[in-house]
Design an enzyme around this catalytic site. Sequence first.
Site, PDB file in Angstrom:
ATOM      1  N   GLU A  43      15.164   6.383  -8.753  1.00 21.22           N
ATOM      2  CA  GLU A  43      15.842   5.254  -9.386  1.00 21.22           C
ATOM      3  C   GLU A  43      14.857   4.426 -10.218  1.00 21.22           C
ATOM      4  OE1 GLU A  43      18.835   1.601  -8.029  1.00 21.22           O
ATOM      5  OE2 GLU A  43      17.478   2.485  -6.561  1.00 21.22           O
ATOM      6  N   LYS A 116      25.684   2.706 -12.300  1.00 18.36           N
ATOM      7  CA  LYS A 116      25.803   2.380 -10.876  1.00 18.36           C
ATOM      8  C   LYS A 116      26.960   1.410 -10.642  1.00 18.36           C
ATOM      9  CE  LYS A 116      22.767   0.791  -7.093  1.00 18.36           C
ATOM     10  NZ  LYS A 116      21.356   0.407  -6.802  1.00 18.36           N
ATOM     11  N   CYS A 153      21.558   5.201  -5.458  1.00 17.46           N
ATOM     12  CA  CYS A 153      21.081   4.420  -4.318  1.00 17.46           C
ATOM     13  C   CYS A 153      22.231   3.816  -3.508  1.00 17.46           C
ATOM     14  CB  CYS A 153      20.080   3.377  -4.792  1.00 17.46           C
ATOM     15  SG  CYS A 153      19.020   2.742  -3.458  1.00 17.46           S
TER      16      CYS A 153
END
Length: 282
Positions: A43, A116, A153
């Site tokens: 990330e 995300k 994540c």
Amino acid sequence: MTTVRAAITQTTWTGDKASMLDKHEQFARDAAAAGAQVICFQELFYGPYFGITQDKKYYRYAEPVDGPIVQRFAALAKELSLVMVLPIYEEQQTGVYYNTAVVVDADGSIAGVYRKNHIPHVEKFWEKFYFRPGNLGYPVFDTAVGKVGVIICYDRHFPEAWRELGLNGAHLAFNPNATKPGLSNRLWEVEQPAAAVANGYFVLAPNRVGREDNEYGDEAVTFYGKSQIVDPRGNYVGELGSGEHEEILIRDLDMDLVQQMRDDWQFFRDRRPDTYDEITAP
């Protein structure tokens, strides 16, 4: 048997963006030299994990999805015939930023973009200061190695995100991370295998490793690495990554396992979305 040789990488912050870019270019070259066909970085791969603090100076790490970093690695992807998953800090326009992964196909073309969706905002993960929530759904991209999806994540804590990738046709689900010790330790052991089994695909999860005290001093956290690749039956493919050192994990993936798992366990057939009203209730 159809085999894809896949690579994921883990490292810590060197202290400057230029050396991080050079390091990851070398990771890609080394992976390609070892026969890898696809690679995914951690990330926000070219910077520190700046969610540790809330500081507007880190906005300057953002750039467009067609900016210099993606252009550089797209050219590299074409040179190496390597599919690449590039987790970047995206500037969609001035003042509008996303935590994004750009998927580059082996010919250097942009296969697609994921933003995300789930943004944490807790101690040492002050991400709402930096990112808007994603607005592109959970796309799956056709690439030279097959159907690729991405979640980033914190997204991994939401089973619905994994399921969306499965329903959209993913055979390879990449999950780049910046994850530290604490409440997540046990989750790191169970979430990716559970998602792989529930959806019948491979999960590839790189994580940062090491302590970024060269950026944050006493405020720094220690990322625990242990990057992992999981097959559709929930088994690790090879050993986990180191808990202390940078590493490239390269694994051969038997893609026939996707069909086999979905034939053995008809989870998609037996779903009952008509009974799941509470999942999408506001």
